[in-house]
Write a protein that holds these residues in place. Structure first.
Motif, PDB file in Angstrom:
ATOM      1  N   ASP A  75       0.828  -1.215   0.000  1.00  0.00           N
ATOM      2  CA  ASP A  75       0.000   0.000   0.000  1.00  0.00           C
ATOM      3  C   ASP A  75       0.858   1.258   0.000  1.00  0.00           C
ATOM      4  OD1 ASP A  75      -2.235  -1.644   0.066  1.00  0.00           O
ATOM      5  OD2 ASP A  75      -2.604  -1.340   2.211  1.00  0.00           O
ATOM      6  N   ALA A  76       1.897   1.269   0.848  1.00  0.00           N
ATOM      7  CA  ALA A  76       2.779   2.432   0.935  1.00  0.00           C
ATOM      8  C   ALA A  76       3.499   2.665  -0.387  1.00  0.00           C
ATOM      9  CB  ALA A  76       3.787   2.242   2.064  1.00  0.00           C
ATOM     10  N   LEU A  77       3.931   1.579  -1.021  1.00  0.00           N
ATOM     11  CA  LEU A  77       4.625   1.671  -2.303  1.00  0.00           C
ATOM     12  C   LEU A  77       3.715   2.290  -3.356  1.00  0.00           C
ATOM     13  CD1 LEU A  77       7.181   0.977  -3.937  1.00  0.00           C
ATOM     14  CD2 LEU A  77       6.169  -1.274  -4.351  1.00  0.00           C
ATOM     15  N   ALA A  78       2.484   1.845  -3.419  1.00  0.00           N
ATOM     16  CA  ALA A  78       1.532   2.384  -4.391  1.00  0.00           C
ATOM     17  C   ALA A  78       1.294   3.870  -4.149  1.00  0.00           C
ATOM     18  CB  ALA A  78       0.217   1.614  -4.336  1.00  0.00           C
ATOM     19  N   GLU A  79       1.130   4.229  -2.890  1.00  0.00           N
ATOM     20  CA  GLU A  79       0.884   5.637  -2.550  1.00  0.00           C
ATOM     21  C   GLU A  79       2.095   6.509  -2.874  1.00  0.00           C
ATOM     22  OE1 GLU A  79      -0.211   8.254   1.384  1.00  0.00           O
ATOM     23  OE2 GLU A  79      -0.892   6.165   1.276  1.00  0.00           O
ATOM     24  N   LEU A  80       3.272   6.019  -2.551  1.00  0.00           N
ATOM     25  CA  LEU A  80       4.479   6.802  -2.774  1.00  0.00           C
ATOM     26  C   LEU A  80       4.811   6.920  -4.262  1.00  0.00           C
ATOM     27  CD1 LEU A  80       6.859   8.357  -1.605  1.00  0.00           C
ATOM     28  CD2 LEU A  80       8.039   6.171  -1.288  1.00  0.00           C
ATOM     29  N   THR A  81       4.732   5.830  -4.998  1.00  0.00           N
ATOM     30  CA  THR A  81       5.094   5.893  -6.416  1.00  0.00           C
ATOM     31  C   THR A  81       4.145   6.786  -7.206  1.00  0.00           C
ATOM     32  OG1 THR A  81       3.938   3.818  -6.884  1.00  0.00           O
ATOM     33  CG2 THR A  81       6.309   3.681  -6.493  1.00  0.00           C
ATOM     34  N   ALA A  82       2.927   6.979  -6.708  1.00  0.00           N
ATOM     35  CA  ALA A  82       2.002   7.894  -7.375  1.00  0.00           C
ATOM     36  C   ALA A  82       2.511   9.334  -7.327  1.00  0.00           C
ATOM     37  CB  ALA A  82       0.616   7.805  -6.735  1.00  0.00           C
ATOM     38  N   ARG A  83       3.426   9.618  -6.402  1.00  0.00           N
ATOM     39  CA  ARG A  83       3.954  10.975  -6.247  1.00  0.00           C
ATOM     40  C   ARG A  83       5.338  11.147  -6.847  1.00  0.00           C
ATOM     41  NH1 ARG A  83       2.868  10.714  -0.111  1.00  0.00           N
ATOM     42  NH2 ARG A  83       5.098  11.105  -0.110  1.00  0.00           N
ATOM     43  N   LEU A  84       5.924  10.083  -7.385  1.00  0.00           N
ATOM     44  CA  LEU A  84       7.284  10.148  -7.931  1.00  0.00           C
ATOM     45  C   LEU A  84       7.256  10.244  -9.450  1.00  0.00           C
ATOM     46  CD1 LEU A  84       9.026   7.377  -5.776  1.00  0.00           C
ATOM     47  CD2 LEU A  84       9.073   9.858  -5.410  1.00  0.00           C
ATOM     48  N   SER A  85       8.328  10.800  -9.999  1.00  0.00           N
ATOM     49  CA  SER A  85       8.468  10.854 -11.452  1.00  0.00           C
ATOM     50  C   SER A  85       8.884   9.478 -11.962  1.00  0.00           C
ATOM     51  CB  SER A  85       9.532  11.884 -11.843  1.00  0.00           C
ATOM     52  OG  SER A  85      10.831  11.423 -11.480  1.00  0.00           O
ATOM     53  N   ALA A  86       8.757   9.274 -13.255  1.00  0.00           N
ATOM     54  CA  ALA A  86       9.169   8.003 -13.866  1.00  0.00           C
ATOM     55  C   ALA A  86      10.661   7.758 -13.633  1.00  0.00           C
ATOM     56  CB  ALA A  86       8.848   8.005 -15.357  1.00  0.00           C
ATOM     57  N   GLU A  87      11.455   8.805 -13.694  1.00  0.00           N
ATOM     58  CA  GLU A  87      12.900   8.672 -13.468  1.00  0.00           C
ATOM     59  C   GLU A  87      13.189   8.251 -12.025  1.00  0.00           C
ATOM     60  OE1 GLU A  87      16.845  11.508 -13.373  1.00  0.00           O
ATOM     61  OE2 GLU A  87      15.241  12.016 -14.785  1.00  0.00           O
ATOM     62  N   GLN A  88      12.485   8.854 -11.067  1.00  0.00           N
ATOM     63  CA  GLN A  88      12.670   8.494  -9.661  1.00  0.00           C
ATOM     64  C   GLN A  88      12.255   7.047  -9.414  1.00  0.00           C
ATOM     65  OE1 GLN A  88      10.266  11.770  -8.214  1.00  0.00           O
ATOM     66  NE2 GLN A  88      12.023  12.573  -7.081  1.00  0.00           N
ATOM     67  N   ILE A  89      11.146   6.636  -9.973  1.00  0.00           N
ATOM     68  CA  ILE A  89      10.671   5.256  -9.815  1.00  0.00           C
ATOM     69  C   ILE A  89      11.696   4.286 -10.396  1.00  0.00           C
ATOM     70  CG2 ILE A  89       8.911   3.582 -10.531  1.00  0.00           C
ATOM     71  CD1 ILE A  89       6.915   5.997 -10.422  1.00  0.00           C
ATOM     72  N   SER A  90      12.231   4.617 -11.560  1.00  0.00           N
ATOM     73  CA  SER A  90      13.235   3.768 -12.196  1.00  0.00           C
ATOM     74  C   SER A  90      14.465   3.610 -11.304  1.00  0.00           C
ATOM     75  CB  SER A  90      13.624   4.354 -13.557  1.00  0.00           C
ATOM     76  OG  SER A  90      14.632   3.582 -14.151  1.00  0.00           O
ATOM     77  N   GLN A  91      14.933   4.714 -10.702  1.00  0.00           N
ATOM     78  CA  GLN A  91      16.100   4.661  -9.824  1.00  0.00           C
ATOM     79  C   GLN A  91      15.823   3.780  -8.608  1.00  0.00           C
ATOM     80  OE1 GLN A  91      19.452   6.057 -10.036  1.00  0.00           O
ATOM     81  NE2 GLN A  91      19.477   4.410  -8.542  1.00  0.00           N
ATOM     82  N   ALA A  92      14.672   3.987  -7.970  1.00  0.00           N
ATOM     83  CA  ALA A  92      14.323   3.192  -6.786  1.00  0.00           C
ATOM     84  C   ALA A  92      14.176   1.715  -7.144  1.00  0.00           C
ATOM     85  CB  ALA A  92      13.041   3.725  -6.156  1.00  0.00           C
ATOM     86  N   GLU A  93      13.584   1.426  -8.299  1.00  0.00           N
ATOM     87  CA  GLU A  93      13.440   0.032  -8.733  1.00  0.00           C
ATOM     88  C   GLU A  93      14.799  -0.605  -8.985  1.00  0.00           C
ATOM     89  OE1 GLU A  93      10.799   0.265 -12.084  1.00  0.00           O
ATOM     90  OE2 GLU A  93       9.016   0.290 -10.821  1.00  0.00           O
ATOM     91  N   THR A  94      15.735   0.161  -9.539  1.00  0.00           N
ATOM     92  CA  THR A  94      17.090  -0.350  -9.769  1.00  0.00           C
ATOM     93  C   THR A  94      17.745  -0.690  -8.448  1.00  0.00           C
ATOM     94  OG1 THR A  94      17.345   0.865 -11.834  1.00  0.00           O
ATOM     95  CG2 THR A  94      19.372   0.220 -10.702  1.00  0.00           C
ATOM     96  N   TRP A  95      17.640   0.223  -7.464  1.00  0.00           N
ATOM     97  CA  TRP A  95      18.219  -0.051  -6.146  1.00  0.00           C
ATOM     98  C   TRP A  95      17.597  -1.298  -5.534  1.00  0.00           C
ATOM     99  CZ3 TRP A  95      17.666   5.602  -4.034  1.00  0.00           C
ATOM    100  CH2 TRP A  95      18.697   6.397  -4.555  1.00  0.00           C
ATOM    101  N   ALA A  96      16.284  -1.427  -5.628  1.00  0.00           N
ATOM    102  CA  ALA A  96      15.602  -2.594  -5.051  1.00  0.00           C
ATOM    103  C   ALA A  96      16.014  -3.880  -5.772  1.00  0.00           C
ATOM    104  CB  ALA A  96      14.089  -2.408  -5.105  1.00  0.00           C
ATOM    105  N   ARG A  97      16.111  -3.815  -7.082  1.00  0.00           N
ATOM    106  CA  ARG A  97      16.494  -5.008  -7.864  1.00  0.00           C
ATOM    107  C   ARG A  97      17.917  -5.452  -7.538  1.00  0.00           C
ATOM    108  NH1 ARG A  97      16.385  -2.920 -12.728  1.00  0.00           N
ATOM    109  NH2 ARG A  97      18.615  -2.575 -12.690  1.00  0.00           N
TER     110      ARG A  97
END
Length: 105
Positions: A75-97
């Protein structure tokens, strides 16, 4: 439990204790694979408790916890990613991966 929502409740550190210590403990447990600790690390990063607020690190830890089935993190991830840019989401996904247990951030 019910107190683990994104905007309410949290750990002792989040409720006025030593937030920096709470973040350190959450990250230490998270690096050992503890899914709830990953959620708590994300929450502390999101709220800027014990560290400066960092939405990308919060997103990373929420994503890691969500992979382990933590519904609050999902739930938190969905709420937070709705407020991030595509570039920010990509960076966070890279770190998580790229994250591995024992690797810290």
């Amino acid at each position: 439990g019910a107190g683990r929502g994104v905007w309410g409740g949290g750990s002792q550190a989040d409720d006025g204790g030593d937030c920096a210590e709470g973040l350190g403990e959450s990250r230490a447990a998270a690096t050992r694979g503890d899914g709830e600790a990953k959620y708590m690390a994300g929450l502390l990063y999101m709220r800027g408790k014990g560290t400066r607020g960092d939405s990308l690190r919060a997103d990373q830890w929420f994503a890691l916890a969500a992979r382990q089935g933590d519904e609050f993190a999902t739930d938190a991830l969905a709420e937070l990613t709705a407020r991030l840019s595509a570039e920010q989401i990509s960076q966070a996904e890279t770190w998580a991966r790229d994250w591995r247990p024992g690797s810290g951030e």
